[in-house]
Design an enzyme around this catalytic site. Sequence first.
Site, short mmCIF file in Angstrom:
data_model
loop_
_atom_site.label_atom_id
_atom_site.label_comp_id
_atom_site.label_asym_id
_atom_site.label_seq_id
_atom_site.Cartn_x
_atom_site.Cartn_y
_atom_site.Cartn_z
N LEU A 177 0.81 -1.19 0.01
CA LEU A 177 0.04 0.02 0.00
C LEU A 177 0.91 1.25 -0.08
CD1 LEU A 177 -2.74 -0.96 2.71
CD2 LEU A 177 -2.88 -1.00 -0.05
N ASP A 178 0.51 2.21 -0.69
CA ASP A 178 1.33 3.47 -0.67
C ASP A 178 1.46 4.04 0.61
OD1 ASP A 178 1.55 3.23 -3.30
OD2 ASP A 178 -0.17 4.94 -3.57
N LYS A 179 2.21 4.72 0.97
CA LYS A 179 2.66 5.21 2.28
C LYS A 179 1.37 5.90 2.89
CE LYS A 179 5.20 9.10 4.77
NZ LYS A 179 6.45 9.86 4.71
N THR A 181 -1.86 5.46 2.33
CA THR A 181 -2.86 4.91 2.12
C THR A 181 -3.15 3.78 3.35
OG1 THR A 181 -2.68 4.68 -0.39
CG2 THR A 181 -4.26 3.03 0.45
N ARG A 277 -5.37 5.47 -7.86
CA ARG A 277 -4.87 6.91 -7.95
C ARG A 277 -4.70 7.63 -9.66
NH1 ARG A 277 0.31 7.33 -4.35
NH2 ARG A 277 -0.04 9.67 -4.60
#
Length: 345
Positions: A177-179, A181, A277
């Site tokens: 997961l992105d930082k 998120t 995104r």
Amino acid sequence: MRAGSESYMVDRLRFAHGASGPDERDADFDGEDGEAEDAASVERREHTIALAQHGERLDKAVVSVAPEFSRNHLQHLIKAGRVRVDDAPIVSPAQRVRAGQRLVVTLQPTEESRAYRPEPLAITVVHEDDEVLVIDKPAGLVVHPAAGNWSGTLLNGLLARDAASAALPRAGIVHRLDKDTSGLMVVGRTLAAVTALTRAIAARDVQRRYVAIAHGTPAQERWTIEAPIGRDPRARTRMAVVASGKPARTDVERVAASGRFAALRCTLHSGRTHQIRVHLAAQGLPLVGDRLYGGEPALGMARQALHAAFLAFAHPRSGEPMSFDSSPPGDFAHAWSQVVAPGPA
């Protein structure tokens, strides 16, 4: 630990099963302004330039002394004065060497290798058994060490939580997961589990559903975005919809729209970097708070408004269907409530 041994451990964690990510690259060496050297991690090697090496560039000669390190890392060592030729420091990688000259190379582990160390970290565990770990990642936590984030990552926390994870590729991490998120992730705890989960994700047998808040008001209630994603040729820190990219599919459902915002559910059918995104931004629906892709802070959200709310997969050993739900954290829930009620499910 010998530098070669440490490099080998990094390779096992980073590159097993061919896994790699867009932010993984050779790190710049800090040189004299970096952290103090740990004497136990430093090794000095000596070498006399052979006749066959006469006229070679210094960096190429140093590669023959320490072949387990990348040429980029060794070039940084040279520039930092860690390579001496006939007892004089040479800081130009392009310097030509002569037969009979004596090299002394002071090796220091790469930033990557120093990043792969246990660090106690609070991890919210949703489910745990001998094969898998399901966690609820908070926003702000980086999943995997990379340039700019060499410590304090989920991987560091997993290494501290279970010493056996050091023997697994990426300490068992099979997706990211992105930082900024938040939400659910599954981690393998054995090599068999990591392999099975990796194959299940590739086969699109792992279900991942997100909730998101976007700028804009889509007219459709449900639609599918199928558009290839690759590195943005105009800005290398971004991804974009590009013809040469990898296939990517996202199913989108409009839960509600209020004013200038929309509450959405997104189901992934592939796992490209920044997929939701990028797909939404390409349709004029950037996420609230996602400045990288054109979304401005709003509704009290200073980070991207994206949360991994649902995760389902077959248990890698028993085959038993498993599913998990996660309620969004406070900032997301507050923003969501301004667009739709009740909260996301």
